[in-house]
Design a protein around this motif. Structure first.
Motif, short mmCIF file in Angstrom:
data_model
loop_
_atom_site.label_atom_id
_atom_site.label_comp_id
_atom_site.label_asym_id
_atom_site.label_seq_id
_atom_site.Cartn_x
_atom_site.Cartn_y
_atom_site.Cartn_z
N ASP A 4 -1.36 -12.50 -4.00
CA ASP A 4 -1.30 -11.40 -4.96
C ASP A 4 -1.76 -11.99 -6.29
OD1 ASP A 4 -0.51 -9.57 -6.94
OD2 ASP A 4 1.14 -8.82 -5.71
N ALA A 5 -3.04 -11.77 -6.62
CA ALA A 5 -3.63 -12.42 -7.79
C ALA A 5 -2.89 -12.07 -9.07
CB ALA A 5 -5.11 -12.03 -7.90
N VAL A 119 -7.55 -16.98 -10.27
CA VAL A 119 -7.65 -16.68 -8.84
C VAL A 119 -9.01 -16.03 -8.63
CG1 VAL A 119 -6.66 -15.47 -6.86
CG2 VAL A 119 -5.15 -16.28 -8.69
N TYR A 120 -9.82 -16.62 -7.74
CA TYR A 120 -11.16 -16.10 -7.51
C TYR A 120 -11.33 -15.65 -6.07
CZ TYR A 120 -12.12 -18.45 -11.96
OH TYR A 120 -12.09 -18.85 -13.27
N ASP A 121 -12.10 -14.58 -5.89
CA ASP A 121 -12.38 -14.01 -4.58
C ASP A 121 -13.79 -14.41 -4.17
OD1 ASP A 121 -12.84 -12.49 -2.34
OD2 ASP A 121 -12.40 -10.56 -3.28
N LYS A 122 -13.89 -15.31 -3.20
CA LYS A 122 -15.19 -15.79 -2.73
C LYS A 122 -15.63 -15.09 -1.44
CE LYS A 122 -15.90 -18.84 -6.01
NZ LYS A 122 -17.01 -18.67 -6.99
N LYS A 124 -15.05 -14.80 1.90
CA LYS A 124 -14.37 -15.32 3.08
C LYS A 124 -13.23 -16.28 2.73
CE LYS A 124 -18.38 -14.90 6.14
NZ LYS A 124 -19.29 -15.62 7.08
N ALA A 125 -13.05 -16.51 1.44
CA ALA A 125 -12.00 -17.42 1.00
C ALA A 125 -11.55 -17.04 -0.40
CB ALA A 125 -12.51 -18.86 1.01
N ALA A 126 -10.40 -17.57 -0.78
CA ALA A 126 -9.91 -17.43 -2.15
C ALA A 126 -9.85 -18.81 -2.78
CB ALA A 126 -8.54 -16.77 -2.16
N ILE A 127 -10.00 -18.86 -4.10
CA ILE A 127 -9.83 -20.10 -4.83
C ILE A 127 -8.74 -19.91 -5.88
CG2 ILE A 127 -10.87 -21.70 -6.49
CD1 ILE A 127 -13.47 -21.46 -5.01
N LEU A 128 -7.74 -20.77 -5.82
CA LEU A 128 -6.70 -20.81 -6.84
C LEU A 128 -6.99 -21.99 -7.75
CD1 LEU A 128 -3.58 -20.50 -4.47
CD2 LEU A 128 -4.74 -18.64 -5.66
N VAL A 129 -6.92 -21.78 -9.05
CA VAL A 129 -7.05 -22.87 -10.00
C VAL A 129 -5.66 -23.20 -10.53
CG1 VAL A 129 -8.07 -23.70 -12.15
CG2 VAL A 129 -9.38 -22.19 -10.64
N MET A 130 -5.14 -24.36 -10.10
CA MET A 130 -3.82 -24.81 -10.52
C MET A 130 -3.98 -25.75 -11.70
SD MET A 130 -0.57 -24.73 -9.95
CE MET A 130 0.87 -25.64 -10.50
N ARG A 131 -3.47 -25.34 -12.86
CA ARG A 131 -3.60 -26.16 -14.07
C ARG A 131 -2.27 -26.84 -14.39
NH1 ARG A 131 -6.74 -23.39 -18.61
NH2 ARG A 131 -8.37 -24.17 -17.19
N GLY A 158 -11.96 -9.07 -5.86
CA GLY A 158 -11.63 -9.68 -7.13
C GLY A 158 -12.80 -10.43 -7.76
N ASP A 159 -12.56 -11.00 -8.93
CA ASP A 159 -13.55 -11.78 -9.66
C ASP A 159 -13.99 -12.99 -8.83
OD1 ASP A 159 -15.07 -13.15 -11.52
OD2 ASP A 159 -13.41 -13.60 -12.87
N ARG A 160 -15.32 -13.17 -8.69
CA ARG A 160 -15.83 -14.31 -7.92
C ARG A 160 -15.72 -15.61 -8.70
NH1 ARG A 160 -18.37 -14.07 -3.31
NH2 ARG A 160 -19.48 -16.01 -3.78
N GLY A 161 -15.61 -15.53 -10.02
CA GLY A 161 -15.48 -16.73 -10.82
C GLY A 161 -16.82 -17.38 -11.11
N PRO A 162 -16.83 -18.40 -11.97
CA PRO A 162 -18.08 -19.06 -12.34
C PRO A 162 -18.60 -19.95 -11.22
CG PRO A 162 -16.22 -20.20 -13.32
CD PRO A 162 -15.66 -18.98 -12.67
N SER A 163 -19.89 -20.22 -11.25
CA SER A 163 -20.49 -21.14 -10.28
C SER A 163 -20.34 -22.57 -10.80
CB SER A 163 -21.97 -20.83 -10.06
OG SER A 163 -22.57 -21.81 -9.25
#
Length: 294
Positions: A4-5, A119-122, A124-131, A158-163
């Motif tokens: 849940d982003a 939290v990025y939506d790619k 087929k996968a999600a990416i969590l950025v843990m700071r 959701g947002d795909r995030g930066p490359s």
């Protein structure tokens, strides 16, 4: 959706005290190959290597920040944050950035504050950025950003995030070195606090889709930074300002890492790095890797 982003991003940061001592630093350095530099005829007693292993001469490789205080709160902690409920077997470490605000002392006590920064939506996968931000009584020490790649958890729009992809470096590398990985490297490295069974348990590794346990990405990360510091920064760990990478492939214990380095223009103060598995036709291991330095 297990992630849940909105809830994850809104969760209160988690803070805790961390401590480390010279033994922790020495163990980490051994885990990333200190005392076994193949470029040295007698690495265990070489003066350059003793800076990593001898308590009276100890300095701290900045990548130690990823495990100091057993890395808590860190990648595994991030998977238990509110809004995150995922299967550990689907999790891979996608990327890492360490920013060093001042040299890390060989012994310390500090407060580590961790939160989900993105939290990025790619698809087929999600990416969590843990700071994780770490500070002691004298002020900020370092900031860790860990990208946690969770297979099968994307696709919610959701947002795909930066490359994170960078253009390939120009020309041949300025330096290339090879670093062998011991058969027991993962077993040694995990004593610094990363207990993910993916790196030790053959049965768990099979559940995750691998024939056998793989080396920790952060172990390769440390081996690589040590190679860069030793080769292009005169062995001076205090010159490192930040270190960023994308984990592009796996390493199996017993393989050899090939580390290629390109010096950036002096005004940029950056070294581009590429790491491949020499035993598997230079299969990519670390990509889009930059060491920024003084």
């Amino acid at each position: 959706m297990p992630i849940d982003a909105a809830k994850a991003l809104a969760a209160e940061p988690r803070s805790g005290e961390i401590t480390w001592d010279r033994k922790d630093v020495q163990l980490y350095h051994l885990g990333v190959g200190a005392g076994a530099n193949p470029d040295k005829p007698h690495p265990a007693t070489d003066a350059d290597e003793l800076r990593y292993t001898l308590e009276s001469a100890l300095h701290v490789l900045p990548s130690f920040a990823t495990v100091a205080g057993a890395g808590s709160p860190g990648v595994i902690s991030g998977l238990s944050m509110p809004g995150v409920d995922v299967d550990l077997a689907r999790v891979l470490h996608g990327g890492q950035r360490v920013t060093v605000h001042r040299p890390i002392p060989a012994e310390g006590r500090a407060t580590a504050t961790g939160r989900i920064a993105a939290v990025y939506d790619k698809g087929k996968a999600a990416i969590l950025v843990m700071r994780t931000e770490v500070a002691d009584a004298e002020g900020p020490l370092w900031t860790n950003d860990a990208q946690i790649f969770v297979r099968g958890e994307g696709g919610w729009g959701g947002d795909r995030g930066p490359s994170a992809r960078l253009d390939a470096p120009d020309g041949p590398p300025d330096r290339t070195v090879e670093r062998p990985v011991r058969e027991d490297q993962a077993l040694l490295y995990r004593l610094s606090g990363d207990w993910n069974p993916l790196h030790a348990d053959p049965e768990f590794a099979k559940l995750a889709g691998f024939d056998r346990p793989i080396l920790h990405g952060l172990c390769t990360y440390g081996v690589t930074l040590k190679a860069v510091v030793d080769t292009l920064l005169g062995g001076d760990v205090s010159r490192v300002r930040s270190y960023t990478t994308r984990f592009a492939g796996v390493v199996f214990p017993g393989e050899t890492l090939r580390v290629r380095m390109w010096r950036g223009p002096v005004r940029d103060g950056a070294i581009r790095v590429s790491v491949t598995a020499a035993d598997r036709d230079d299969a990519p291991v670390l990509a889009d890797t930059v060491v920024e330095h003084a």
